[in-house]
Design an enzyme around this catalytic site. Structure first.
Site, mmCIF file in Angstrom:
data_model
loop_
_atom_site.group_PDB
_atom_site.id
_atom_site.type_symbol
_atom_site.label_atom_id
_atom_site.label_comp_id
_atom_site.label_asym_id
_atom_site.label_seq_id
_atom_site.Cartn_x
_atom_site.Cartn_y
_atom_site.Cartn_z
ATOM 1 N N ALA A 63 0.860 -1.184 0.000
ATOM 2 C CA ALA A 63 0.000 0.000 0.000
ATOM 3 C C ALA A 63 0.894 1.232 0.000
ATOM 4 C CB ALA A 63 -0.878 -0.013 1.249
ATOM 5 N N GLY A 103 0.654 -5.139 0.652
ATOM 6 C CA GLY A 103 -0.436 -5.121 -0.310
ATOM 7 C C GLY A 103 -0.009 -5.663 -1.670
ATOM 8 N N GLU A 106 -0.403 -9.222 -1.410
ATOM 9 C CA GLU A 106 -1.852 -9.471 -1.310
ATOM 10 C C GLU A 106 -2.517 -9.378 -2.684
ATOM 11 O OE1 GLU A 106 -2.093 -6.595 1.984
ATOM 12 O OE2 GLU A 106 -3.260 -8.110 3.035
ATOM 13 N N GLU A 126 3.977 -5.695 7.115
ATOM 14 C CA GLU A 126 3.132 -4.667 7.752
ATOM 15 C C GLU A 126 3.423 -4.495 9.231
ATOM 16 O OE1 GLU A 126 2.122 -6.786 5.478
ATOM 17 O OE2 GLU A 126 0.629 -5.905 4.136
HETATM 18 C C1 3H9 Z 1 0.486 -2.404 3.345
HETATM 19 O O1 3H9 Z 1 0.755 -2.867 2.283
HETATM 20 C C2 3H9 Z 1 -0.870 -2.528 3.974
HETATM 21 C C3 3H9 Z 1 -1.775 -3.499 3.272
HETATM 22 O O2 3H9 Z 1 -1.606 -4.777 3.805
HETATM 23 C C4 3H9 Z 1 -3.210 -3.182 3.487
HETATM 24 C C5 3H9 Z 1 -3.785 -1.988 2.864
HETATM 25 C C6 3H9 Z 1 -5.266 -1.855 3.037
HETATM 26 N N1 3H9 Z 1 4.595 3.405 -0.041
HETATM 27 O O3 3H9 Z 1 13.331 2.023 0.726
HETATM 28 P P1 3H9 Z 1 13.748 2.730 -0.500
HETATM 29 C C7 3H9 Z 1 9.360 4.936 -1.151
HETATM 30 S S1 3H9 Z 1 1.610 -1.532 4.234
HETATM 31 C C8 3H9 Z 1 5.043 4.639 -0.359
HETATM 32 O O4 3H9 Z 1 14.749 3.804 -0.369
HETATM 33 P P2 3H9 Z 1 14.920 0.294 -1.483
HETATM 34 C C9 3H9 Z 1 10.390 5.313 -0.114
HETATM 35 O O5 3H9 Z 1 9.841 6.191 0.836
HETATM 36 C C10 3H9 Z 1 3.048 -1.481 3.199
HETATM 37 N N2 3H9 Z 1 6.356 4.896 -0.610
HETATM 38 O O6 3H9 Z 1 14.231 1.720 -1.632
HETATM 39 C C11 3H9 Z 1 11.456 5.954 -0.992
HETATM 40 O O7 3H9 Z 1 11.013 7.248 -1.309
HETATM 41 P P3 3H9 Z 1 12.065 8.432 -1.523
HETATM 42 C C12 3H9 Z 1 3.778 -2.744 3.216
HETATM 43 C C13 3H9 Z 1 7.196 3.866 -0.539
HETATM 44 O O8 3H9 Z 1 15.138 -0.195 -2.856
HETATM 45 C C14 3H9 Z 1 11.397 5.131 -2.274
HETATM 46 O O9 3H9 Z 1 10.103 4.507 -2.285
HETATM 47 N N3 3H9 Z 1 5.005 -2.597 2.480
HETATM 48 C C15 3H9 Z 1 6.788 2.588 -0.207
HETATM 49 O O10 3H9 Z 1 16.040 0.357 -0.525
HETATM 50 C C16 3H9 Z 1 12.453 4.069 -2.347
HETATM 51 O O11 3H9 Z 1 12.421 3.301 -1.152
HETATM 52 C C17 3H9 Z 1 6.149 -2.260 3.073
HETATM 53 O O12 3H9 Z 1 6.228 -2.106 4.262
HETATM 54 C C18 3H9 Z 1 5.417 2.363 0.042
HETATM 55 N N4 3H9 Z 1 4.921 1.130 0.345
HETATM 56 O O13 3H9 Z 1 13.802 -0.619 -0.798
HETATM 57 C C19 3H9 Z 1 7.339 -2.084 2.170
HETATM 58 N N5 3H9 Z 1 7.868 1.761 -0.197
HETATM 59 O O14 3H9 Z 1 12.869 8.042 -2.710
HETATM 60 C C20 3H9 Z 1 8.046 -0.805 2.483
HETATM 61 C C21 3H9 Z 1 8.914 2.530 -0.519
HETATM 62 O O15 3H9 Z 1 11.225 9.635 -1.686
HETATM 63 N N6 3H9 Z 1 9.156 -0.546 1.582
HETATM 64 N N7 3H9 Z 1 8.521 3.807 -0.730
HETATM 65 O O16 3H9 Z 1 12.892 8.469 -0.246
HETATM 66 C C22 3H9 Z 1 10.326 -1.193 1.665
HETATM 67 O O17 3H9 Z 1 10.515 -2.110 2.442
HETATM 68 C C23 3H9 Z 1 11.422 -0.730 0.759
HETATM 69 O O18 3H9 Z 1 11.122 0.573 0.359
HETATM 70 C C24 3H9 Z 1 11.620 -1.597 -0.522
HETATM 71 C C25 3H9 Z 1 12.619 -0.892 -1.469
HETATM 72 C C26 3H9 Z 1 12.196 -2.954 -0.114
HETATM 73 C C27 3H9 Z 1 10.333 -1.788 -1.250
#
Ligand code: 3H9
Length: 700
Positions: A63, A103, A106, A126
């Site tokens: 998400a 998500g 999901e 999450e």
């Molecule tokens: C969810 O899914 C809830 C659902 O179950 C239910 C819904 C109803 N959203 O980390 P990075 C941005 S909860 C928005 O440096 P990497 C991040 O801020 C979510 N932005 O890259 C950054 O922005 P900026 C569950 C996001 O390659 C840029 O992307 N998912 C999101 O080192 C690059 O990120 C998670 O918890 C996001 N979801 O790592 C995953 N994700 O360039 C969270 C990233 O402006 N994300 N951004 O600073 C991660 O674990 C890592 O970002 C990922 C990439 C492994 C994906």
């Protein structure tokens, strides 16, 4: 709307590609695109199957985290899009090109089949944001992998690489060639065999065996206090998975998930954890340090000092595949240091977290040397000798002679003057601090300390190197103790003052532990060893500090801490549990009396404020001086380097949640009562409190 999903047809197959760079979160345009794309494919009689993939470096990262707590967004909701997918009468094949988290996974679980690139990680992280998978993940994953495996995956939130996901049954195939070609062949096989859909909601066999098994969930619940002490979301996750197994229908389980998700969403821990998620990423963005600054190329490294810090830092380089020379001029220290490194790796191997082959590879990258000149071929050198400014200056003078032009010269000092060290070289622009935290191979934090002459290239390279070493890097200004240790000084001082004023070490430690830190300041002192400070003070001719009196007297009685079974507490042989000890209590009482401190009763609330508010007040001073760039940087330092509970969001966030005007009122009261300089309120705190603002709103 933010993000989109491209739609194209390839014969009888529709290819949908999520596009929301860099990591394709499920923002409004993506949700709408998923809905519209499936609709379009369903309405087109020429289409028999749909492939869903991601452009950029992820499939879907989850998400859109920035939407949580924000105003409602436009377009269809995620569950509406997912219903559309799950009700599709044409099979949908998820082609996981990269990260499928939260998500994102999901979405894939609402597809009928899943094929992944071999390097794609999947997971439901999450919990790390104080949430639970709220788009069916807690109901669908158990139906695919069983309750026990689902609990482990969702409660840990850890990534699962494609081959393991295949073994677990989360994905059906791992691509061996081009992902989209393999997904297309897969789609054609499915079409040929009747284009059957396969909905996870209808699968029962993996959960049937656990139906009615309440013991399994009781066991998991009992573990939570050890693995996730103080956290709200994990128990909610368990309740959802239990509902997946025991509720009367899939939809009844989904209802439980929706309710528990809503509880998590409004919980302050969710807000704190998401604050840290964004703060850690913002810490990398340094004003004036453009992304296009050409960075130094780091292919080899050198480390000076084979003690605990030097050894841990050498391991960081080896773990990142960077060959590293480790130097100590004492051959015995060097040999001992290498043995310790070997022992650390061997323990990881014995726990099954590293293969013997990888350990051998890493050990082969660590090259011990007694010859200082050998350090010269490093692209970066990190000095990690003990904290003595003269010694460090002397080492940098020698480094200036042996290091090649353009090398990054870093000191791992934990608080000494980086400018004084840099001034002993002819190239201060190449010098900065790289302050690792002990054990360096484990702790995630790296403070990159900016000297007055450190060039943007030097600082940019140090920050990027931190990322490569798997660290969260935070830029700190050059002041005594930098960010973390400067603030810590106020915290430990207040703890020491409180036991002079009538609190007991056990009372202070319990409040701090209950707040969420792994241990309180006195247990920590006993663990580190009271004799270290005592000996250091003796070498300097003793200290007049009132806070030194108790530890000094304890040491005079041979109470050095855990190492000899007695310090502030006593310890039974082979056991680290701190036990009250009348001998130590007597010392504390007598010293307090001799120093003339009136004794009073402390409430837990008062203890917590006396421990936590010095952090916020000194943090505010760091901000107003420019030694820290953002309150989020300070919080990032504390949760990654000092064991501050992430779900509280860090000391600055904690102060914000208390209301800065309330924090200021308490700090002013403490200042009046104690006259202690630690409590002199920061000008920034006064200003923000007067304006009704928060630290989080401060942007320099
Ligand atoms: C969810 O899914 C809830 C659902 O179950 C239910 C819904 C109803 N959203 O980390 P990075 C941005 S909860 C928005 O440096 P990497 C991040 O801020 C979510 N932005 O890259 C950054 O922005 P900026 C569950 C996001 O390659 C840029 O992307 N998912 C999101 O080192 C690059 O990120 C998670 O918890 C996001 N979801 O790592 C995953 N994700 O360039 C969270 C990233 O402006 N994300 N951004 O600073 C991660 O674990 C890592 O970002 C990922 C990439 C492994 C994906």
């Amino acid at each position: 709307m933010k993000g989109t999903v491209h739609y194209e047809t390839r014969g009888n197959i529709a290819l949908m590609s999520v596009d929301n760079p860099p990591v394709n979160p499920l923002s409004s345009g993506v949700r709408q695109g998923l809905y519209d794309g499936v609709n379009q494919a369903l309405e087109d009689d020429a289409i028999d199957a749909i492939i869903l993939t991601g452009l950029n470096r992820a499939f879907i990262a989850g998400a859109d985290i920035s939407e949580f707590g924000a105003a409602a967004t436009e377009g269809v909701g995620l569950n509406e899009a997912l219903d559309k997918m799950e009700n599709s009468t044409k099979p949908i094949i998820a082609a996981l090109n990269g990260t499928a988290f939260g998500g994102g996974l999901e979405v894939a679980l609402c597809c009928d089949y899943r094929i992944a690139a071999p390097t794609a990680p999947v997971g439901l992280p999450e919990v790390k944001l104080g949430l639970l998978p709220g788009a069916g993940g807690t109901q669908r994953l158990p139906r695919l992998v069983g309750a026990e495996a689902a609990v482990k995956a969702i409660i840990s939130g850890d990534p699962i690489m494609a081959p393991e996901a295949l073994a677990m049954g989360i994905v059906d195939r791992v691509a061996s060639g081009d992902l989209i070609e393999d997904a297309t062949s897969y789609a054609n096989e499915i079409i040929k065999s009747g284009a059957a859909t396969r909905k996870i909601r209808d699968l029962e066999d993996k959960i049937a065996g656990d139906r009615g098994n309440t013991e399994l969930f009781e066991q998991f619940a009992a573990n939570l206090n050890r693995t996730h002490r103080g956290q709200f979301a994990p128990a909610q996750i368990l309740a959802c998975i239990e509902a997946a197994v025991n509720a009367e229908s899939f939809d009844a389980g989904m209802k439980v998930e929706a309710e528990r998700f809503a509880e998590c969403l409004k919980h302050p821990q969710r807000e704190a954890l998401i604050h840290i998620f964004f703060a850690e990423r913002a810490a990398n963005k340094i004003p004036g340090l453009d992304r296009d600054v050409p960075l130094m190329e780091i292919n080899t490294a050198s480390v000076i000092g084979a003690g605990t810090m030097g050894g841990g830092i050498a391991m960081c380089f080896a773990n990142a595949g960077i060959p590293v020379r480790i130097h100590d001029n004492d051959p015995e220290n060097l040999a001992r240091g290498v043995k310790v490194i070997e022992g650390n790796y061997a323990r990881t191997v014995s726990k099954g977290r590293l293969s013997q082959e990888d350990m051998d590879k890493r050990m082969s990258l660590i090259i011990p040397t007694e010859n200082f000149e050998d350090l010269g071929d490093g692209d970066v050198v990190v000095e990690a000798v003990y904290e003595n400014l003269d010694l460090k200056k002397e080492i940098f003078e020698r480094l200036d002679k042996v290091m090649k032009d353009g090398a990054l010269l870093a000191t791992n000092t934990s608080g000494l003057d980086v400018d004084a060290i840099a001034a002993s070289t002819s190239r201060p622009e190449f010098v900065c601090g790289m302050h690792f935290f002990s054990p360096a191979n484990v702790m995630r934090l790296l403070e990159v300390v900016k000297g007055k002459d450190s060039s943007p290239v030097t600082l940019g390279t140090a920050m990027a190197l931190g990322k490569r070493l798997g660290k969260v890097s935070v830029m700190a200004g050059n002041c005594p103790g930098f960010i973390g240790n400067r603030m810590l000084g106020g915290y430990t001082r207040q703890a020491a003052m409180m036991i002079l004023e009538g609190a007991t070490p056990a009372q202070v430690d319990k409040v701090v532990y209950d707040f969420g830190l792994a241990m309180g300041p006195f247990t920590m002192n006993d663990m580190v060893g009271l004799d270290l400070g005592w000996r250091a003070r003796k070498m300097m001719g003793g200290s007049n500090e009132v806070t030194a009196r108790i530890p000094d007297e304890l040491c005079e009685l041979g109470r050095y801490g855990q190492k000899n079974g007695k310090g502030y507490y006593r310890y039974d042989e082979g056991d680290r549990t701190p036990l009250p000890d009348p001998e130590a209590d007597e010392v504390i009482k007598r010293v307090a009396e001799e120093l003339g401190y009136p004794q009073k009763d402390f409430s837990d609330e008062e203890i917590l404020k006396r421990c936590m508010y010095p952090l916020a007040n000194i943090g505010a001073k760091l901000l107003e001086e420019g030694h820290a760039l953002r309150a989020g940087d300070i919080d990032t330092v504390y949760v990654n380097g000092y064991g501050f509970p992430t779900y509280v969001g860090g000391p600055m966030w904690f102060a914000d949640t208390q209301g800065l005007e309330n924090v200021l009122a308490d700090i002013e009261r403490f200042h009046e009562e104690t006259g202690d300089d630690v409590w002199k309120p920061s000008e920034l705190l006064k200003k923000l409190a007067a304006e009704g603002k928060s630290f989080a709103s401060f942007d320099g």
